[in-house]
Write an enzyme that holds these catalytic residues in place. Structure first.
Site, PDB file in Angstrom:
ATOM      1  N   SER A   4      22.039 -30.147   0.001  1.00 61.94           N
ATOM      2  CA  SER A   4      21.682 -28.963  -0.776  1.00 61.94           C
ATOM      3  C   SER A   4      22.454 -27.754  -0.264  1.00 61.94           C
ATOM      4  O   SER A   4      22.784 -27.683   0.929  1.00 61.94           O
ATOM      5  CB  SER A   4      20.183 -28.717  -0.607  1.00 61.94           C
ATOM      6  OG  SER A   4      19.851 -27.428  -1.060  1.00 61.94           O
ATOM      7  N   TYR A  16      12.070 -28.157   4.762  1.00 58.94           N
ATOM      8  CA  TYR A  16      12.851 -28.979   3.821  1.00 58.94           C
ATOM      9  C   TYR A  16      14.347 -28.784   4.064  1.00 58.94           C
ATOM     10  O   TYR A  16      15.111 -29.739   4.178  1.00 58.94           O
ATOM     11  CB  TYR A  16      12.494 -28.607   2.365  1.00 58.94           C
ATOM     12  CG  TYR A  16      13.504 -29.117   1.368  1.00 58.94           C
ATOM     13  CD1 TYR A  16      13.561 -30.464   1.033  1.00 58.94           C
ATOM     14  CD2 TYR A  16      14.438 -28.253   0.773  1.00 58.94           C
ATOM     15  CE1 TYR A  16      14.509 -30.939   0.134  1.00 58.94           C
ATOM     16  CE2 TYR A  16      15.381 -28.710  -0.122  1.00 58.94           C
ATOM     17  CZ  TYR A  16      15.419 -30.054  -0.440  1.00 58.94           C
ATOM     18  OH  TYR A  16      16.371 -30.521  -1.323  1.00 58.94           O
ATOM     19  N   LYS A  53      17.618 -31.449   5.428  1.00 56.17           N
ATOM     20  CA  LYS A  53      18.952 -31.687   4.848  1.00 56.17           C
ATOM     21  C   LYS A  53      20.012 -31.448   5.928  1.00 56.17           C
ATOM     22  O   LYS A  53      20.955 -32.210   6.091  1.00 56.17           O
ATOM     23  CB  LYS A  53      19.184 -30.760   3.645  1.00 56.17           C
ATOM     24  CG  LYS A  53      18.306 -31.072   2.450  1.00 56.17           C
ATOM     25  CD  LYS A  53      18.587 -32.463   1.914  1.00 56.17           C
ATOM     26  CE  LYS A  53      17.635 -32.892   0.826  1.00 56.17           C
ATOM     27  NZ  LYS A  53      17.684 -34.305   0.496  1.00 56.17           N
TER      28      LYS A  53
HETATM   29  P1  NAD Z   1      12.561 -36.206  -7.227  1.00 60.43           P
HETATM   30  O1  NAD Z   1      11.334 -35.992  -6.418  1.00 60.43           O
HETATM   31  O2  NAD Z   1      12.447 -36.100  -8.704  1.00 60.43           O
HETATM   32  O3  NAD Z   1      13.198 -37.629  -6.868  1.00 60.43           O
HETATM   33  C1  NAD Z   1      13.052 -38.229  -5.599  1.00 60.43           C
HETATM   34  C2  NAD Z   1      12.611 -39.659  -5.822  1.00 60.43           C
HETATM   35  O4  NAD Z   1      12.496 -40.293  -4.550  1.00 60.43           O
HETATM   36  C3  NAD Z   1      11.252 -39.781  -6.526  1.00 60.43           C
HETATM   37  O5  NAD Z   1      11.360 -40.668  -7.598  1.00 60.43           O
HETATM   38  C4  NAD Z   1      10.316 -40.334  -5.443  1.00 60.43           C
HETATM   39  O6  NAD Z   1       9.334 -41.187  -5.981  1.00 60.43           O
HETATM   40  C5  NAD Z   1      11.302 -41.078  -4.554  1.00 60.43           C
HETATM   41  N1  NAD Z   1      10.871 -41.207  -3.159  1.00 60.43           N
HETATM   42  C6  NAD Z   1      10.353 -40.257  -2.349  1.00 60.43           C
HETATM   43  N2  NAD Z   1      10.111 -40.766  -1.130  1.00 60.43           N
HETATM   44  C7  NAD Z   1      10.490 -42.076  -1.162  1.00 60.43           C
HETATM   45  C8  NAD Z   1      10.509 -43.129  -0.219  1.00 60.43           C
HETATM   46  N3  NAD Z   1      10.051 -42.951   1.025  1.00 60.43           N
HETATM   47  N4  NAD Z   1      10.975 -44.331  -0.610  1.00 60.43           N
HETATM   48  C9  NAD Z   1      11.419 -44.540  -1.869  1.00 60.43           C
HETATM   49  N5  NAD Z   1      11.429 -43.580  -2.811  1.00 60.43           N
HETATM   50  C10 NAD Z   1      10.980 -42.360  -2.453  1.00 60.43           C
HETATM   51  O7  NAD Z   1      13.679 -35.190  -6.683  1.00 60.43           O
HETATM   52  P2  NAD Z   1      15.099 -34.806  -7.310  1.00 60.43           P
HETATM   53  O8  NAD Z   1      15.019 -33.416  -7.811  1.00 60.43           O
HETATM   54  O9  NAD Z   1      15.586 -35.873  -8.196  1.00 60.43           O
HETATM   55  O10 NAD Z   1      15.962 -34.761  -5.980  1.00 60.43           O
HETATM   56  C11 NAD Z   1      16.658 -35.891  -5.512  1.00 60.43           C
HETATM   57  C12 NAD Z   1      17.300 -35.565  -4.185  1.00 60.43           C
HETATM   58  O11 NAD Z   1      18.154 -34.435  -4.337  1.00 60.43           O
HETATM   59  C13 NAD Z   1      16.303 -35.202  -3.088  1.00 60.43           C
HETATM   60  O12 NAD Z   1      16.761 -35.722  -1.860  1.00 60.43           O
HETATM   61  C14 NAD Z   1      16.346 -33.699  -3.075  1.00 60.43           C
HETATM   62  O13 NAD Z   1      15.986 -33.167  -1.837  1.00 60.43           O
HETATM   63  C15 NAD Z   1      17.811 -33.439  -3.391  1.00 60.43           C
HETATM   64  N6  NAD Z   1      18.043 -32.112  -3.971  1.00 60.43           N
HETATM   65  C16 NAD Z   1      17.363 -31.744  -5.093  1.00 60.43           C
HETATM   66  C17 NAD Z   1      17.564 -30.476  -5.643  1.00 60.43           C
HETATM   67  C18 NAD Z   1      16.812 -30.038  -6.888  1.00 60.43           C
HETATM   68  O14 NAD Z   1      16.848 -28.872  -7.224  1.00 60.43           O
HETATM   69  N7  NAD Z   1      16.159 -30.928  -7.609  1.00 60.43           N
HETATM   70  C19 NAD Z   1      18.468 -29.588  -5.034  1.00 60.43           C
HETATM   71  C20 NAD Z   1      19.157 -30.001  -3.890  1.00 60.43           C
HETATM   72  C21 NAD Z   1      18.933 -31.277  -3.363  1.00 60.43           C
HETATM   73  C1  UD1 Z   2      15.271 -23.170  -4.715  1.00 59.75           C
HETATM   74  C2  UD1 Z   2      15.050 -23.525  -3.264  1.00 59.75           C
HETATM   75  C3  UD1 Z   2      16.270 -24.277  -2.718  1.00 59.75           C
HETATM   76  C4  UD1 Z   2      16.539 -25.515  -3.566  1.00 59.75           C
HETATM   77  C5  UD1 Z   2      16.722 -25.078  -5.019  1.00 59.75           C
HETATM   78  C6  UD1 Z   2      16.890 -26.278  -5.900  1.00 59.75           C
HETATM   79  C7  UD1 Z   2      13.558 -21.732  -2.477  1.00 59.75           C
HETATM   80  C8  UD1 Z   2      13.444 -20.528  -1.601  1.00 59.75           C
HETATM   81  N1  UD1 Z   2      14.794 -22.307  -2.521  1.00 59.75           N
HETATM   82  O1  UD1 Z   2      16.393 -22.340  -4.794  1.00 59.75           O
HETATM   83  O2  UD1 Z   2      16.057 -24.669  -1.382  1.00 59.75           O
HETATM   84  O3  UD1 Z   2      17.694 -26.193  -3.114  1.00 59.75           O
HETATM   85  O4  UD1 Z   2      15.551 -24.358  -5.450  1.00 59.75           O
HETATM   86  O5  UD1 Z   2      16.954 -25.951  -7.236  1.00 59.75           O
HETATM   87  O6  UD1 Z   2      12.602 -22.180  -3.080  1.00 59.75           O
HETATM   88  N2  UD1 Z   2      12.634 -16.899  -9.847  1.00 59.75           N
HETATM   89  C9  UD1 Z   2      11.819 -15.964 -10.451  1.00 59.75           C
HETATM   90  N3  UD1 Z   2      10.552 -16.314 -10.791  1.00 59.75           N
HETATM   91  C10 UD1 Z   2      10.048 -17.576 -10.555  1.00 59.75           C
HETATM   92  C11 UD1 Z   2      10.893 -18.543  -9.933  1.00 59.75           C
HETATM   93  C12 UD1 Z   2      12.178 -18.160  -9.591  1.00 59.75           C
HETATM   94  O7  UD1 Z   2      12.230 -14.824 -10.675  1.00 59.75           O
HETATM   95  O8  UD1 Z   2       8.881 -17.825 -10.873  1.00 59.75           O
HETATM   96  C13 UD1 Z   2      14.010 -16.514  -9.482  1.00 59.75           C
HETATM   97  C14 UD1 Z   2      14.291 -16.613  -7.979  1.00 59.75           C
HETATM   98  O9  UD1 Z   2      13.922 -15.432  -7.324  1.00 59.75           O
HETATM   99  C15 UD1 Z   2      15.800 -16.880  -7.988  1.00 59.75           C
HETATM  100  C16 UD1 Z   2      16.017 -17.684  -9.278  1.00 59.75           C
HETATM  101  O10 UD1 Z   2      14.893 -17.408 -10.108  1.00 59.75           O
HETATM  102  O11 UD1 Z   2      16.510 -15.681  -8.094  1.00 59.75           O
HETATM  103  C17 UD1 Z   2      16.113 -19.185  -9.044  1.00 59.75           C
HETATM  104  O12 UD1 Z   2      14.978 -19.599  -8.287  1.00 59.75           O
HETATM  105  P1  UD1 Z   2      14.655 -21.159  -8.038  1.00 59.75           P
HETATM  106  O13 UD1 Z   2      14.736 -21.894  -9.321  1.00 59.75           O
HETATM  107  O14 UD1 Z   2      13.377 -21.225  -7.281  1.00 59.75           O
HETATM  108  O15 UD1 Z   2      15.870 -21.661  -7.165  1.00 59.75           O
HETATM  109  P2  UD1 Z   2      16.430 -21.115  -5.745  1.00 59.75           P
HETATM  110  O16 UD1 Z   2      15.567 -20.069  -5.177  1.00 59.75           O
HETATM  111  O17 UD1 Z   2      17.858 -20.796  -5.926  1.00 59.75           O
END
Ligand code: NAD
Ligand code: UD1
Length: 338
Positions: free
Chosen positions: A125, A150, A154
C-alpha cells in the site's frame, strides 16, 4: 496452462484480479477463508469469465492446508491478497492485525520455499511511504513512519519479503503499492462490500446514495489544495486488476525484489469526486463539512513511470467510469452480497 494461486481471491481486489487473470488465459486457484467475503463471489467470477476456478476455503496461515494445495497443483506464481485491511480497526485490534497479516505471509513463504515456488506478487500500500510532502511518490523514496498497525504490517511484510530474497536471490518478489482502489467490474456482479460501517470515501458515497448512511461528512476543507479538500489518486479496480496480470507476467521471468506503484498519477479532491458522483447518479448527496480526520495528508498521488516502463501497464479508466461502475454495482446490490 500456467496455474496462479490467489490468496484472498474472493475479496474486493482479488475477485477483480481473478477475472483479469482468467481473461489473460491463466488457470486460477483461489484460497480464501471467507473471513471478509462470501462464496457467492466465486460463482460470480465464474459467471463473468465463463471459466472455472478451483476454490479452497482455507486459511493462508495454515501450513497444513497450504501443503495440500501446493501438493495438488503445479503453481507458477502466488498473488498474496489475504489479510486484514481496515485502518481504524487495526488501531483497536493490533494483535489480530500483526498475527494475521504477518503469519499468512510467513506460512505461505515457508510452503512456497518447500515446493520450490519462488514467484510472489504482494499487495502492499502507498501507506508505507508515510507522510511525505514530496509528490508524486516514487518507488525509490525511503519508507516512512506508518500511522497505524495496518500500515506497519505492510511495511513489515515488505521487509520480510526483502530478507527472504536476501537469503535466496532466486526468488522473484513484486511489491505492489496500491493507491486508492475504487469502482467495480462493469457487469455490476462483483464489487466492494465492506463489513460494518465503512471509513473510506467511495463506500460512504455509495451507501449514502442507497440510503444506508444519512450523509457524507467531508473531513476538512482547509487543506492547502485548490478547493481545500484532500486530494487522492483513485484507481479503477479493473485497472488495478490488469496491473496484477502485468506484474505476474514479469514476475515469472524476473528475479529480485521489484516495487511498483499502482496508481493513475492524477489526484482528485473530495469535492471533485462528490460532484462527479452526483452527476453520475443524477441527484445530490447529503453532505456537510466536518473537521480534519487525524492522520490524513493533504495530497497523495503516485509516480507511475516505473510501472509504465517495466510492466508496460498504465491505468486507462477515468474518474467518471470509476463512479459509473461503482454505482452500477451498488445500485444492483444495495446491500452487497447479502
Ligand atoms: P478484502 O478484505 O476484500 O479481501 C481480502 C480477502 O482475504 C477476503 O476475501 C478475506 O476473506 C481473505 N482473508 C483474510 N484473511 C485470510 C486468511 N487468513 N486466509 C485466507 N483468506 C483470508 O480486501 P481487498 O480490499 O481486496 O484488499 C486485498 C489486499 O490488498 C489486502 O492485503 C489489503 O491490505 C491490500 N490493500 C487494499 C487496499 C484497498 O483500498 N482496498 C489498499 C492497499 C492495499
Ligand atoms: C485510506 C487509508 C489507507 C488505505 C486507503 C485504501 C486511512 C487514514 N488511510 O486512505 O491506509 O491504503 O484508504 O483505499 O484510513 N474522506 C472524507 N469523508 C469520509 C471519508 C473520507 O472527506 O467520510 C476524505 C479523506 O479525508 C481523504 C479522501 O476522502 O481526503 C479519501 O479517503 P479514504 O477513502 O479514506 O482513503 P485514504 O485516506 O486516502
Amino acid at each position: 496452462m500456467t496455474e496462479i494461486l490467489v490468496t484472498g481471491g474472493a475479496g474486493y481486489i482479488g475477485s477483480h484480479t481473478c477475472i483479469s487473470l482468467l481473461d489473460a488465459g491463466y488457470d486460477v486457484i483461489i484460497l480464501d477463508n471467507l473471513s471478509n467475503s462470501r462464496f457467492a463471489v466465486v460463482s460470480r467470477i465464474q459467471e463473468i469469465s465463463g471459466k472455472t476456478v478451483t476454490f479452497y476455503p482455507y486459511d493462508a496461515a495454515n501450513e497444513l492446508e497450504l501443503e495440500k494445495v501446493f501438493a495438488r497443483h503445479d503453481i507458477s506464481c502466488v498473488i498474496h491478497f489475504a489479510g486484514k485491511k481496515a485502518v481504524g480497526e487495526s488501531v483497536h485490534m493490533p494483535i489480530d492485525y500483526y498475527r494475521i497479516n504477518l503469519n499468512t505471509t510467513l506460512s505461505l513463504c515457508t510452503v512456497m520455499q518447500k515446493h520450490n515456488v519462488k514467484n510472489i506478487v504482494f499487495s502492499s500500500s502507498a501507506t508505507v511511504y508515510g507522510t511525505s510532502d514530496i509528490m508524486p511518490l516514487q518507488e525509490d523514496f525511503p519508507l516512512g513512519e506508518c500511522t497505524n498497525p495496518y500500515g506497519w504490517t505492510k511495511w513489515m511484510n515488505e521487509r520480510i519479503l526483502r530478507d527472504i530474497w536476501n537469503s535466496d536471490p532466486s526468488w522473484s518478489i513484486h511489491l505492489l503499492r496500491y493507491f486508492n482502489p475504487v469502482g467495480a467490474h462493469s457487469s455490476g456482479r462483483i464489487g466492494e462490500d465492506p463489513l460494518g460501517i465503512p471509513n473510506n470515501l467511495f463506500p460512504i458515497l455509495l451507501q449514502t446514495a442507497v440510503g444506508r448512511i444519512p450523509k457524507l461528512i467531508i473531513h476538512g476543507n482547509d487543506y492547502p489544495t485548490p478547493d481545500g479538500t484532500g486530494i487522492r489518486d483513485y484507481i479503477h479496480v479493473m485497472d488495478l486488476a490488469e496491473g496484477h496480470v502485468a506484474s505476474v507476467k514479469k514476475c515469472l521471468s524476473d528475479s529480485g525484489v521489484n516495487i511498483f506503484n499502482l496508481g493513475t498519477g492524477k489526484g482528485y479532491s473530495v469535492l471533485e469526486i462528490l460532484t462527479t458522483f452526483e452527476k453520475t447518479i443524477g441527484r445530490r448527496i447529503p453532505c456537510e463539512i466536518g473537521p480534519r480526520r487525524p492522520g490524513d495528508v493533504a495530497i497523495c498521488y503516485a509516480g507511475t513511470q516505473k510501472a509504465e516502463t517495466e510492466l508496460h501497464w498504465k491505468a486507462s479508466r477515468d474518474i467518471l467510469s470509476m463512479c459509473k461502475d461503482a454505482w452500477n454495482w451498488q445500485s444492483q446490490n444495495p446491500f452487497g452480497y447479502e
